[in-house]
Scaffold this active site. Structure first.
Site, PDB file in Angstrom:
ATOM      1  CB  SER A 219      -0.939  -0.032   1.217  1.00 56.50           C
ATOM      2  OG  SER A 219      -1.805   1.082   1.217  1.00 56.50           O
ATOM      3  CG  HIS A 246      -4.176  -0.991  -0.527  1.00 54.89           C
ATOM      4  ND1 HIS A 246      -3.987  -0.834   0.827  1.00 54.89           N
ATOM      5  CD2 HIS A 246      -4.586  -2.267  -0.707  1.00 54.89           C
ATOM      6  CE1 HIS A 246      -4.259  -1.972   1.445  1.00 54.89           C
ATOM      7  NE2 HIS A 246      -4.622  -2.857   0.534  1.00 54.89           N
ATOM      8  CG  ASP A 342      -5.511  -5.683   2.826  1.00 57.00           C
ATOM      9  OD1 ASP A 342      -6.111  -6.741   3.100  1.00 57.00           O
ATOM     10  OD2 ASP A 342      -5.371  -5.260   1.664  1.00 57.00           O
TER      11      ASP A 342
END
EC number: 3.1.1.61
Length: 401
Positions: A219, A246, A342
């Site tokens: 991310s 992401h 995540d």
């Protein structure tokens, strides 16, 4: 033009912020949002890169919001000068969701920008609630915070299961929180069952054979980390590589193009039901989850728009969980820099069936959220610096440990 005097920093403020944007509307909104947030302190604003550089040298901000398109000195020209003027400062690019904005953003990330926030195009900023939430969340995630080191799975000696309840603060296995049911317009997808973490030191033996799939999640700070990792791969990698980064739609396509130029492997956005080829890199398209299925002919990417998981789509957890299911542990999972957690539950599932998990270390992570969550849960077989991550993956991709 009247200089904006920095306000006094509240005792609990975690970061001092400078906003650089030539649009009076955008600049006004962003400075107001920062001022209204008790965790942030606005210390100044500037209308272009030149003025922003002068203020950065004077005020030494922790964080800078930097517009891309500006007169006199644009964001790309100002970026390296700002990084040099304020070592350790984290810069968030404010860019529009256009091809041009995406190209510049990916370049900025490769040059050292920490993250980006996608702002609506001119005329739509007044109702930009999503932009506000995204910007403030990323600024606070990038704020300087000390995080204590944690042991790797390799450092943990085997021990018998405790006969008494765990002491307060001891690690507790967490189950996967299932995503909300898909909307009537979204295709129904298979749900992944929660998998509890095995007792530390007594889990399924690691599979040291060549991984059938290499799965990577990232991310904040991910594009640059991915660039370094992919550049380390030789051309003869025999496993397909799947990535959940992401990012919004369009940006992931541009990221794939940049990663292809950075190394010896072909990188592309995955297509629904596309068969995975050895030595190819497949990136989950923005706004789509990617999972993996298997039949007698091989592995395939599956895309869907079921609800976001961990507030993200694409998310890392469903990718890792599906890889665990189709490979039964003959896989390598890597969690790179990023905010949030995540990837933790997906890593838990992958590790429970014998897969190997690598996590990026705190020192080289832009944000040690995702890899930190994996490490703190005791799921990392190895915690590596970014410089060591690529070679470490390549070694294991050949069947080493």
């Amino acid at each position: 033009m009247t200089e904006l005097a920095p306000k006094a920093s509240p005792a609990h403020s975690i970061a001092r912020v400078l906003v650089i944007d030539d649009s009076a509307v955008a600049r006004g909104l962003m400075t107001r949002w920062v001022e209204e947030d008790s965790d942030l302190t606005l210390i100044g604003s500037a209308v272009d890169g030149e003025q922003g550089l002068r203020k950065a040298e004077e005020l030494k901000p922790d964080l800078i919001v930097l517009d891309v398109e500006m007169p006199k000195m644009d964001g790309l020209a100002a970026l390296p000068l700002l990084l040099k003027a304020v070592p350790g400062c984290k810069i968030v690019m404010a860019s529009t969701l256009t091809r041009r904005g995406g190209e510049v953003t990916i370049r900025a990330l490769s040059m050292g920008a920490a993250d980006y926030a996608s702002k609506p195009q001119a005329g739509r900023l007044a109702g930009a609630e999503e932009f506000r939430r995204d910007l403030l969340l990323k600024l606070k995630a990038l704020a300087p915070r000390p995080i204590p080191p944690v042991p790797t799975q390799r450092d943990m000696a085997p021990s018998p299961a405790p006969a008494t309840p765990a002491a307060p603060g001891a690690p507790v296995a967490r189950s996967i929180t299932p995503p909300p049911p898909p909307s009537s317009s979204a295709p129904a997808k298979k749900a992944f069952a929660p998998v509890a973490q095995p007792p530390q030191g007594r889990g399924t033996p690691r599979n040291t054979a060549r991984p059938e799939i290499i799965a990577i999640g990232s991310s904040t700070g991910g594009p640059q980390a991915l660039r370094d990792v992919i550049a380390a791969f030789p051309a003869d990698v025999r496993s397909p590589i799947v990535i959940a980064q992401h990012m919004p739609a369009l940006f992931t396509k541009i990221l794939a193009e940049h990663l292809t130029k950075a190394g010896k492997l072909v990188c592309k956005e995955a297509e629904d039901n596309e068969r995975l080829k050895p030595g190819c890199v497949y990136i989950a398209p923005g706004d789509f989850h990617m999972t993996i299925r298997k039949d007698a002919a091989g592995f395939y990417a599956v895309l869907d728009q079921t609800p976001p998981i961990n507030f993200c789509r694409p998310a890392v957890d469903p990718l890792f969980q599906s890889v665990a299911e189709v490979t039964r542990g003959a896989a390598l999972g890597i969690v790179l820099t990023g905010m949030g957690h995540d990837g933790r539950e997906g890593a838990r599932m992958l590790r429970s069936v014998g897969g190997t998990i690598l996590a990026q270390d705190e020192a080289t992570s832009v944000v040690w959220g995702m890899p930190g969550a994996v490490a703190e849960a005791g799921l990392a077989d190895e915690i590596l610096s970014l410089a060591d991550m690529g070679p470490g993956i390549v070694r294991r991709a050949k069947g080493g440990n």
